[in-house]
Scaffold this motif. Structure first.
Motif, PDB file in Angstrom:
ATOM      1  N   LEU A 161       0.823  -1.281  -0.069  1.00 17.57           N
ATOM      2  CA  LEU A 161       0.041  -0.148  -0.022  1.00 17.57           C
ATOM      3  C   LEU A 161       0.790   1.256   0.085  1.00 17.57           C
ATOM      4  CD1 LEU A 161      -2.906   1.051  -0.129  1.00 17.57           C
ATOM      5  CD2 LEU A 161      -2.786   0.772   2.535  1.00 17.57           C
ATOM      6  N   ALA A 162       2.020   1.162   0.725  1.00 19.06           N
ATOM      7  CA  ALA A 162       3.012   2.384   0.611  1.00 19.06           C
ATOM      8  C   ALA A 162       3.121   2.684  -0.753  1.00 19.06           C
ATOM      9  CB  ALA A 162       4.332   2.073   1.352  1.00 19.06           C
ATOM     10  N   ASP A 163       3.293   1.717  -1.840  1.00 19.51           N
ATOM     11  CA  ASP A 163       3.901   2.127  -3.203  1.00 19.51           C
ATOM     12  C   ASP A 163       2.484   3.271  -3.672  1.00 19.51           C
ATOM     13  OD1 ASP A 163       6.160   1.028  -3.756  1.00 19.51           O
ATOM     14  OD2 ASP A 163       5.117  -1.043  -4.079  1.00 19.51           O
ATOM     15  N   ALA A 164       1.069   2.737  -3.478  1.00 15.99           N
ATOM     16  CA  ALA A 164       0.241   3.673  -3.940  1.00 15.99           C
ATOM     17  C   ALA A 164       0.413   4.929  -3.382  1.00 15.99           C
ATOM     18  CB  ALA A 164      -1.146   3.018  -3.615  1.00 15.99           C
ATOM     19  N   VAL A 165       0.766   5.090  -1.857  1.00 12.97           N
ATOM     20  CA  VAL A 165       0.652   6.490  -1.547  1.00 12.97           C
ATOM     21  C   VAL A 165       1.917   7.250  -2.005  1.00 12.97           C
ATOM     22  CG1 VAL A 165       1.328   7.448   0.831  1.00 12.97           C
ATOM     23  CG2 VAL A 165      -0.327   5.510   0.803  1.00 12.97           C
ATOM     24  N   ILE A 166       2.824   6.383  -2.214  1.00 12.24           N
ATOM     25  CA  ILE A 166       4.280   7.411  -3.086  1.00 12.24           C
ATOM     26  C   ILE A 166       3.653   7.677  -4.421  1.00 12.24           C
ATOM     27  CG2 ILE A 166       6.599   6.832  -3.843  1.00 12.24           C
ATOM     28  CD1 ILE A 166       6.857   4.807  -1.441  1.00 12.24           C
ATOM     29  N   TYR A 167       3.254   6.933  -5.212  1.00 14.17           N
ATOM     30  CA  TYR A 167       2.825   7.339  -6.477  1.00 14.17           C
ATOM     31  C   TYR A 167       1.629   8.337  -6.561  1.00 14.17           C
ATOM     32  CZ  TYR A 167       1.372   6.772 -11.417  1.00 14.17           C
ATOM     33  OH  TYR A 167       1.035   7.271 -12.720  1.00 14.17           O
ATOM     34  N   GLN A 168       0.896   8.221  -5.526  1.00 10.24           N
ATOM     35  CA  GLN A 168      -0.338   9.449  -5.638  1.00 10.24           C
ATOM     36  C   GLN A 168       0.251  10.713  -5.101  1.00 10.24           C
ATOM     37  OE1 GLN A 168      -2.283   8.299  -8.074  1.00 10.24           O
ATOM     38  NE2 GLN A 168      -4.252   8.468  -7.001  1.00 10.24           N
ATOM     39  N   GLY A 169       1.547  10.653  -4.634  1.00  9.28           N
ATOM     40  CA  GLY A 169       1.853  11.826  -3.858  1.00  9.28           C
ATOM     41  C   GLY A 169       3.043  12.671  -4.723  1.00  9.28           C
ATOM     42  N   ALA A 170       3.776  13.164  -4.131  1.00  8.39           N
ATOM     43  CA  ALA A 170       4.994  14.140  -4.370  1.00  8.39           C
ATOM     44  C   ALA A 170       6.006  13.539  -5.680  1.00  8.39           C
ATOM     45  CB  ALA A 170       5.776  14.677  -3.693  1.00  8.39           C
ATOM     46  N   SER A 171       5.971  12.095  -5.622  1.00 13.75           N
ATOM     47  CA  SER A 171       6.548  11.318  -6.525  1.00 13.75           C
ATOM     48  C   SER A 171       6.014  11.111  -7.814  1.00 13.75           C
ATOM     49  CB  SER A 171       7.283  10.153  -5.666  1.00 13.75           C
ATOM     50  OG  SER A 171       8.089  10.602  -4.928  1.00 13.75           O
ATOM     51  N   HIS A 172       4.642  11.508  -7.801  1.00 10.32           N
ATOM     52  CA  HIS A 172       3.786  10.953  -8.957  1.00 10.32           C
ATOM     53  C   HIS A 172       4.711  11.269 -10.420  1.00 10.32           C
ATOM     54  CE1 HIS A 172       0.234  10.187 -11.418  1.00 10.32           C
ATOM     55  NE2 HIS A 172       0.739  11.157 -12.099  1.00 10.32           N
ATOM     56  N   ALA A 173       4.772  12.462 -10.607  1.00 12.81           N
ATOM     57  CA  ALA A 173       5.541  13.044 -11.966  1.00 12.81           C
ATOM     58  C   ALA A 173       6.765  12.373 -12.378  1.00 12.81           C
ATOM     59  CB  ALA A 173       5.632  14.509 -11.779  1.00 12.81           C
ATOM     60  N   ALA A 174       7.655  12.148 -11.250  1.00 10.86           N
ATOM     61  CA  ALA A 174       8.908  11.333 -11.524  1.00 10.86           C
ATOM     62  C   ALA A 174       8.666   9.947 -11.904  1.00 10.86           C
ATOM     63  CB  ALA A 174       9.763  11.460 -10.299  1.00 10.86           C
ATOM     64  N   ILE A 175       7.730   9.175 -11.220  1.00 12.13           N
ATOM     65  CA  ILE A 175       7.661   7.903 -11.641  1.00 12.13           C
ATOM     66  C   ILE A 175       6.811   7.673 -13.075  1.00 12.13           C
ATOM     67  CG2 ILE A 175       6.224   5.783 -10.947  1.00 12.13           C
ATOM     68  CD1 ILE A 175       6.764   6.594  -8.121  1.00 12.13           C
ATOM     69  N   ARG A 176       5.894   8.672 -13.288  1.00  8.69           N
ATOM     70  CA  ARG A 176       5.098   8.616 -14.531  1.00  8.69           C
ATOM     71  C   ARG A 176       6.089   8.981 -15.730  1.00  8.69           C
ATOM     72  NH1 ARG A 176       2.296  13.748 -14.867  1.00  8.69           N
ATOM     73  NH2 ARG A 176       3.983  14.306 -15.732  1.00  8.69           N
ATOM     74  N   ASN A 177       6.981   9.763 -15.378  1.00 10.00           N
ATOM     75  CA  ASN A 177       7.957  10.191 -16.530  1.00 10.00           C
ATOM     76  C   ASN A 177       9.034   9.050 -16.701  1.00 10.00           C
ATOM     77  OD1 ASN A 177       6.920  12.731 -16.956  1.00 10.00           O
ATOM     78  ND2 ASN A 177       8.530  13.689 -15.410  1.00 10.00           N
ATOM     79  N   ALA A 178       9.340   8.176 -15.692  1.00 10.92           N
ATOM     80  CA  ALA A 178      10.149   7.148 -16.054  1.00 10.92           C
ATOM     81  C   ALA A 178       9.379   6.030 -16.521  1.00 10.92           C
ATOM     82  CB  ALA A 178      10.521   6.635 -14.494  1.00 10.92           C
ATOM     83  N   MET A 179       8.136   5.764 -16.420  1.00 12.71           N
ATOM     84  CA  MET A 179       7.250   4.971 -17.141  1.00 12.71           C
ATOM     85  C   MET A 179       7.407   5.466 -18.567  1.00 12.71           C
ATOM     86  SD  MET A 179       6.246   2.255 -15.388  1.00 12.71           S
ATOM     87  CE  MET A 179       4.813   1.809 -16.175  1.00 12.71           C
ATOM     88  N   VAL A 180       7.003   6.584 -19.186  1.00 11.20           N
ATOM     89  CA  VAL A 180       6.956   6.969 -20.102  1.00 11.20           C
ATOM     90  C   VAL A 180       8.453   6.855 -20.992  1.00 11.20           C
ATOM     91  CG1 VAL A 180       6.933   9.282 -21.715  1.00 11.20           C
ATOM     92  CG2 VAL A 180       5.435   9.077 -19.640  1.00 11.20           C
ATOM     93  N   GLU A 181       9.336   7.172 -20.329  1.00 12.98           N
ATOM     94  CA  GLU A 181      10.547   6.840 -20.994  1.00 12.98           C
ATOM     95  C   GLU A 181      10.777   5.306 -21.198  1.00 12.98           C
ATOM     96  OE1 GLU A 181      15.457   6.924 -19.574  1.00 12.98           O
ATOM     97  OE2 GLU A 181      14.017   8.201 -18.557  1.00 12.98           O
ATOM     98  N   THR A 182      10.498   4.735 -20.541  1.00 15.60           N
ATOM     99  CA  THR A 182      10.358   3.079 -20.650  1.00 15.60           C
ATOM    100  C   THR A 182       9.596   2.600 -21.743  1.00 15.60           C
ATOM    101  OG1 THR A 182      11.060   2.671 -18.308  1.00 15.60           O
ATOM    102  CG2 THR A 182      10.545   0.783 -19.630  1.00 15.60           C
ATOM    103  N   VAL A 183       8.411   3.081 -21.649  1.00 18.78           N
ATOM    104  CA  VAL A 183       7.511   2.676 -22.788  1.00 18.78           C
ATOM    105  C   VAL A 183       8.026   3.242 -23.966  1.00 18.78           C
ATOM    106  CG1 VAL A 183       5.154   2.857 -23.628  1.00 18.78           C
ATOM    107  CG2 VAL A 183       5.493   2.430 -21.230  1.00 18.78           C
ATOM    108  N   SER A 184       8.281   4.511 -24.086  1.00 22.30           N
ATOM    109  CA  SER A 184       8.928   4.935 -25.369  1.00 22.30           C
ATOM    110  C   SER A 184      10.111   3.985 -26.012  1.00 22.30           C
ATOM    111  CB  SER A 184       9.471   6.328 -25.153  1.00 22.30           C
ATOM    112  OG  SER A 184       8.417   7.231 -24.667  1.00 22.30           O
ATOM    113  N   ARG A 185      10.859   3.768 -24.778  1.00 21.89           N
ATOM    114  CA  ARG A 185      11.984   2.949 -25.452  1.00 21.89           C
ATOM    115  C   ARG A 185      11.478   1.489 -25.950  1.00 21.89           C
ATOM    116  NH1 ARG A 185      16.616   0.799 -21.132  1.00 21.89           N
ATOM    117  NH2 ARG A 185      17.792  -0.620 -22.695  1.00 21.89           N
ATOM    118  N   ILE A 186      10.562   0.976 -25.473  1.00 22.32           N
ATOM    119  CA  ILE A 186       9.909  -0.242 -26.106  1.00 22.32           C
ATOM    120  C   ILE A 186       9.564   0.025 -27.274  1.00 22.32           C
ATOM    121  CG2 ILE A 186       8.467  -1.949 -25.835  1.00 22.32           C
ATOM    122  CD1 ILE A 186       8.576  -1.599 -22.571  1.00 22.32           C
TER     123      ILE A 186
END
Length: 364
Positions: A164-189
């Motif tokens: 559950l801590a992962d959901a708290v982290i993702y919905q908080g201040a780290s949301h944009a950083a994690i989303r951007n990392a996902m964008v970079e990885t999906v783009s690479r694939i």
């Protein structure tokens, strides 16, 4: 046989009699639309490979999760070659990428597993002080480890502090950083596998579903031409989405204001589907409708059925599938950790991803 041995035997028999898996085999909910499997798509595509993106959900995972998940899907197909081509793990924006190319049912599937949990591990370590351990005297000892019931300790340490801590982290201040990392990885694939007519399949667990839909929506709305073009290519190629342990209803609450009698806001999947409809040349490959399939264990405390009425449309077909990831004891409880984390370890789920519903003869 002594009386204590007899009592233990009776207790064991009682537990066995009260043990059940009500959704094994799985139950496809009424009004669900039939959906294809990865093997059928691969066979129909012939020499054109299918790209399958795997995204894990809440909880810390490693490369073993990726290998087991791929094995579970590939192993459900009777006519597949055991040999596979593995690519060395690579890091993309802090997300580890585990890749394998597998021959399935006369076709080729390129698996791309995204391990994003290393991003959140450093923050979750702040909770380690409260992990369950051998109890100490909290009144006098230097280290306080309180007495905690076994089941409560398991749920606290695993399901809350690690998951559950992962959901708290993702919905908080780290949301944009994690989303951007996902964008970079999906783009690479997508950039590395650019076939415009090849089918793209997604298998995502719990929080991983929202992460992926957020990333795809961000790509479609990007001001960077290359990122937007890769997002459009991914949206055109996407033909099949499998969601295990859907968390969109509860995660969506974090994005809504306290407005009385207001209609629920669009969740991450609805937003992506709406953006996808606005793109030119939506469809590619052989699948004319995007199939969205949700697997739910009713005893999974952190998951919700998909409700086809929210997503079904002329271009989208939806199916809800009920599964049992572990045993229910005496009708009272199923291991809550196994219920949430056991989807891709569940052979029934692997078989439905590989074979679809109704199941063709080529599958075991």
């Amino acid at each position: 046989m002594t009386i204590p041995h007899l009592l233990r035997l009776l207790a064991t028999l009682l537990l066995l009699a009260g043990c059940s898996t009500p959704y094994r085999p799985p139950v496809v909910v009424r009004d669900s639309t039939p959906f294809p499997g990865v093997a059928g798509i691969a066979a129909a595509n012939g020499t054109r490979p299918v790209d399958l993106i795997l995204v894990h959900g809440m909880c810390t995972q490693n490369a073993g999760w990726a290998e087991r998940s791929i094995d579970r899907i590939a192993g459900a197909v009777g006519a597949h070659a055991p040999a596979a081509t593995r690519s060395p793990g690579a890091d993309s924006g802090g997300i580890q990428l585990v890749e394998r190319t597998q021959q399935l049912a006369g076709g080729t599937v390129r698996f791309h597993a995204l391990l994003w949990s290393p991003l959140t591990v450093p923050l979750k370590r702040q909770l380690d002080y409260d992990h369950t351990a051998e109890p100490t005297d909290c009144a006098t000892g230097q280290v306080c480890k309180p007495v905690r019931a076994v089941l409560n300790g398991m749920v606290k340490d695993r399901l809350l502090d690690d998951c559950l801590a992962d959901a708290v982290i993702y919905q908080g201040a780290s949301h944009a950083a994690i989303r951007n990392a996902m964008v970079e990885t999906v783009s690479r694939i997508v950039a590395a596998n650019p076939d415009p007519d090849g089918t793209l399949v997604v298998v995502a667990e719990s929080l991983g579903s929202k992460m992926l839909f957020d990333a795809l929506s961000s790509m479609l709305e990007s001001n960077l031409p290359r990122t937007q073009a890769l997002g459009q290519l991914a949206a055109r190629r996407l033909g099949l989405i499998y969601m295990a342990g859907n968390q969109l209803p509860i995660l969506g609450l974090a994005e809504q204001a306290l407005v009385a009698n207001a209609m629920p806001a669009q969740d991450a999947l609805q937003r992506f589907l709406e953006l996808r409809r606005r793109q030119p040349s939506q469809r590619a490959g052989r699948l004319q409708r995007l199939a969205v399939v949700a697997f739910t264990d009713p005893n999974d405390l952190l998951s919700y059925r998909l409700l086809p009425a929210r997503y079904a449309a002329p271009d989208v077909a939806v199916a809800d599938v009920l599964v049992s990831n572990a045993r229910t004891w005496l009708g009272l409880i199923e291991n809550p950790v196994a219920a949430h984390m056991g989807y891709l370890d569940n052979p029934d789920v692997g078989a439905l991803i590989a074979c679809g519903w109704p199941r063709p003869a080529a599958c075991r």
